[in-house]
Design a protein around this motif. Structure first.
Motif, mmCIF file in Angstrom:
data_model
loop_
_atom_site.group_PDB
_atom_site.id
_atom_site.type_symbol
_atom_site.label_atom_id
_atom_site.label_comp_id
_atom_site.label_asym_id
_atom_site.label_seq_id
_atom_site.Cartn_x
_atom_site.Cartn_y
_atom_site.Cartn_z
ATOM 1 N N PHE A 214 10.231 -9.556 1.508
ATOM 2 C CA PHE A 214 9.683 -9.362 2.858
ATOM 3 C C PHE A 214 10.671 -8.593 3.745
ATOM 4 N N LYS A 215 11.961 -8.880 3.559
ATOM 5 C CA LYS A 215 13.007 -8.190 4.339
ATOM 6 C C LYS A 215 13.010 -6.698 3.991
ATOM 7 N N GLU A 216 12.962 -6.418 2.709
ATOM 8 C CA GLU A 216 12.963 -5.037 2.216
ATOM 9 C C GLU A 216 11.741 -4.262 2.728
ATOM 10 N N LYS A 217 10.608 -4.991 2.870
ATOM 11 C CA LYS A 217 9.370 -4.343 3.327
ATOM 12 C C LYS A 217 9.214 -4.396 4.850
ATOM 13 N N HIS A 218 10.198 -4.987 5.540
ATOM 14 C CA HIS A 218 10.167 -5.099 7.008
ATOM 15 C C HIS A 218 8.923 -5.824 7.527
ATOM 16 N N VAL A 219 8.581 -6.893 6.846
ATOM 17 C CA VAL A 219 7.430 -7.713 7.258
ATOM 18 C C VAL A 219 7.949 -9.039 7.819
ATOM 19 N N ASP B 31 -2.283 -3.436 17.808
ATOM 20 C CA ASP B 31 -0.908 -2.912 17.887
ATOM 21 C C ASP B 31 -0.096 -3.205 16.634
ATOM 22 N N ILE B 32 -0.457 -4.279 15.953
ATOM 23 C CA ILE B 32 0.380 -4.793 14.869
ATOM 24 C C ILE B 32 -0.475 -4.936 13.615
ATOM 25 N N ASN B 33 0.028 -4.476 12.497
ATOM 26 C CA ASN B 33 -0.707 -4.650 11.237
ATOM 27 C C ASN B 33 -0.478 -6.053 10.704
ATOM 28 N N MET B 34 -1.544 -6.837 10.760
ATOM 29 C CA MET B 34 -1.459 -8.252 10.388
ATOM 30 C C MET B 34 -2.197 -8.536 9.102
ATOM 31 N N ALA B 35 -1.752 -9.569 8.414
ATOM 32 C CA ALA B 35 -2.540 -10.173 7.333
ATOM 33 C C ALA B 35 -2.336 -11.684 7.410
ATOM 34 N N ILE C 195 2.407 -18.438 -2.943
ATOM 35 C CA ILE C 195 2.512 -17.269 -2.053
ATOM 36 C C ILE C 195 2.791 -16.007 -2.878
ATOM 37 N N LYS C 196 3.643 -16.166 -3.878
ATOM 38 C CA LYS C 196 3.966 -15.017 -4.741
ATOM 39 C C LYS C 196 2.693 -14.448 -5.374
ATOM 40 N N LYS C 197 1.803 -15.346 -5.794
ATOM 41 C CA LYS C 197 0.550 -14.922 -6.395
ATOM 42 C C LYS C 197 -0.390 -14.315 -5.341
ATOM 43 N N ALA C 198 -0.427 -14.931 -4.172
ATOM 44 C CA ALA C 198 -1.347 -14.467 -3.122
ATOM 45 C C ALA C 198 -1.005 -13.060 -2.654
ATOM 46 N N ILE C 199 0.301 -12.734 -2.573
ATOM 47 C CA ILE C 199 0.652 -11.418 -2.009
ATOM 48 C C ILE C 199 0.372 -10.268 -2.979
ATOM 49 N N GLU C 200 0.000 -10.596 -4.218
ATOM 50 C CA GLU C 200 -0.464 -9.527 -5.116
ATOM 51 C C GLU C 200 -1.689 -8.817 -4.521
ATOM 52 N N ASN C 201 -2.385 -9.525 -3.636
ATOM 53 C CA ASN C 201 -3.606 -8.976 -3.026
ATOM 54 C C ASN C 201 -3.377 -8.381 -1.638
ATOM 55 N N ILE C 202 -2.117 -8.234 -1.245
ATOM 56 C CA ILE C 202 -1.805 -7.727 0.098
ATOM 57 C C ILE C 202 -0.875 -6.519 -0.033
ATOM 58 N N ASP C 203 -1.179 -5.450 0.718
ATOM 59 C CA ASP C 203 -0.325 -4.257 0.691
ATOM 60 C C ASP C 203 0.803 -4.428 1.702
ATOM 61 N N LEU C 204 1.959 -4.837 1.218
ATOM 62 C CA LEU C 204 3.087 -5.133 2.110
ATOM 63 C C LEU C 204 3.636 -3.873 2.785
ATOM 64 N N ASP C 205 3.457 -2.718 2.155
ATOM 65 C CA ASP C 205 3.995 -1.481 2.732
ATOM 66 C C ASP C 205 3.356 -1.143 4.069
ATOM 67 N N LYS C 206 2.142 -1.612 4.259
ATOM 68 C CA LYS C 206 1.434 -1.280 5.505
ATOM 69 C C LYS C 206 1.506 -2.403 6.530
ATOM 70 N N LEU C 207 2.303 -3.430 6.233
ATOM 71 C CA LEU C 207 2.211 -4.657 7.025
ATOM 72 C C LEU C 207 3.400 -4.844 7.972
ATOM 73 N N ASP C 208 3.094 -5.416 9.183
ATOM 74 C CA ASP C 208 4.148 -5.820 10.126
ATOM 75 C C ASP C 208 4.314 -7.336 10.148
ATOM 76 N N LEU C 209 3.179 -8.031 10.038
ATOM 77 C CA LEU C 209 3.178 -9.479 10.288
ATOM 78 C C LEU C 209 2.270 -10.176 9.287
ATOM 79 N N LEU C 210 2.831 -11.165 8.602
ATOM 80 C CA LEU C 210 2.040 -12.000 7.690
ATOM 81 C C LEU C 210 2.118 -13.442 8.188
#
Lengths: 219, 219
Positions: free
Chosen positions: A26-31, A58-62, A100-115
């Protein structure tokens, strides 16, 4: 049942390793990743609804929704057009890092600000499990009573922000706002405590400002 | 984490053996034992206070109070002159049968008609553990929302009686009494569902009648 202690240490050890791996990702992806916790019906999903209304442009959320069964909460989130992943724990009382590790397979972290991860409604077990979050938020409904922080201390000790919700019905509930705030700050001196009404949207500005600041802090 | 499943089966197996031993003991002593469950702040202790006021002159009662920390609830019970034993789980999310076995060393079962065990405030984990009770009662506060039975089904499936509490503030809460009752009866067709206000004492007569009948049934 001394066996439970050893087993718990083992389970927690495995969980913490995955949580650390997630936190690095998450740190590496700035989320910015928030673990949102509280009792059943304290208002976590309503808070999320109001938060999405205010921030989603304003913020890309998931959102990750943790529930024992049903997708009732995920269905509520889905209406706002925010990506949501449902985890059903099949009766399990908390989320853990492998889920959570399994769930984030379905989320594009590169486009995300806030999870935001809405944990299972439970004031006990979710507090014991690191799920790779950067911060924890706790919602306590004033209908639950002002004795709860001292009765369920771990949840409040590890939170960065606590929302005392349903202040719109405060006058019908025997809840001492100042006393509860003092108890929470005794357990956790650095914590922010905000009285709010999620259903009316009252008092949410400091919460939204805090979230924006947290999102900025990981960029 | 497949290990958790095996471990859980093992822990539950040991627990169930002690629970069965307790249930036989309670039967032999003609004591009716109730496991009282529900979320934090749903009104379990207030229900107990009203129940003691109504029954303690006719029925020999004792209470076991389960809490993570503090003796706040036991102190409330103690004021009514009813014997009370506090179990502190030190953060544990439910009571188990070995804890009850230890607690009843401090209770004279020969003189007892009714033992109420107030479980840890949690709508998930306590439902999984048999503690030797004859029946289970669940308190759901209407402030928690009418979606809770379907989201936390095990608790409601295993109850003999469900109290929908805090009806005095029903008009300020978005709670469908008929819908929630129907959901609970879908999960558990034989269950009794009672709308009540424990703080006002409204609607408690069927609950007190049910308890009296249960006490008679074990004599």
């Amino acid at each position: 049942m001394a066996v439970t202690i050893d087993v718990k240490a083992d389970i927690l050890g495995k969980n913490d390793a995955v949580a650390e791996e997630l936190r690095n990702l998450f740190k590496e992806k700035h989320v910015f990743v928030l673990d949102l916790m509280g009792s059943p019906g304290c208002g976590k999903t309503t808070l999320l609804e109001k938060t999405m209304q205010a921030l989603k442009d304003d913020i890309n959320m998931a959102v990750i929704e943790g529930d024992l069964f049903t997708s009732k909460d995920a269905d509520r989130i889905d209406r706002y057009g925010v990506p949501v992943v449902q985890i059903n724990t099949a009766g399990g009382c908390h989320l853990d890092a492998p889920m959570i590790k399994k769930a984030i397979e379905n989320i594009d972290l590169d486009k995300l600000d806030l999870l935001v991860i809405e944990n299972v409604g439970n004031l006990v077990c979710p507090a014991e499990f690191d799920i790779g979050e950067q911060k924890r938020a706790v919602v306590l409904s004033i209908t639950e009573g002002d004795d709860k922080p001292m009765k369920y201390p771990l949840m409040f000790k590890l939170a960065s922000i606590v929302l005392l919700n349903k202040t719109d019905i405060l006058k019908f509930c025997n809840f001492n706002l100042d006393g509860a705030t003092e108890d929470i700050k005794t357990l956790n001196p650095g914590v922010e405590v905000l009285p709010v009404s999620c259903s009316l949207g009252d008092g949410l500005k400091p919460w939204l400002d805090w979230l924006r600041e947290m999102v900025r802090s990981v960029k």
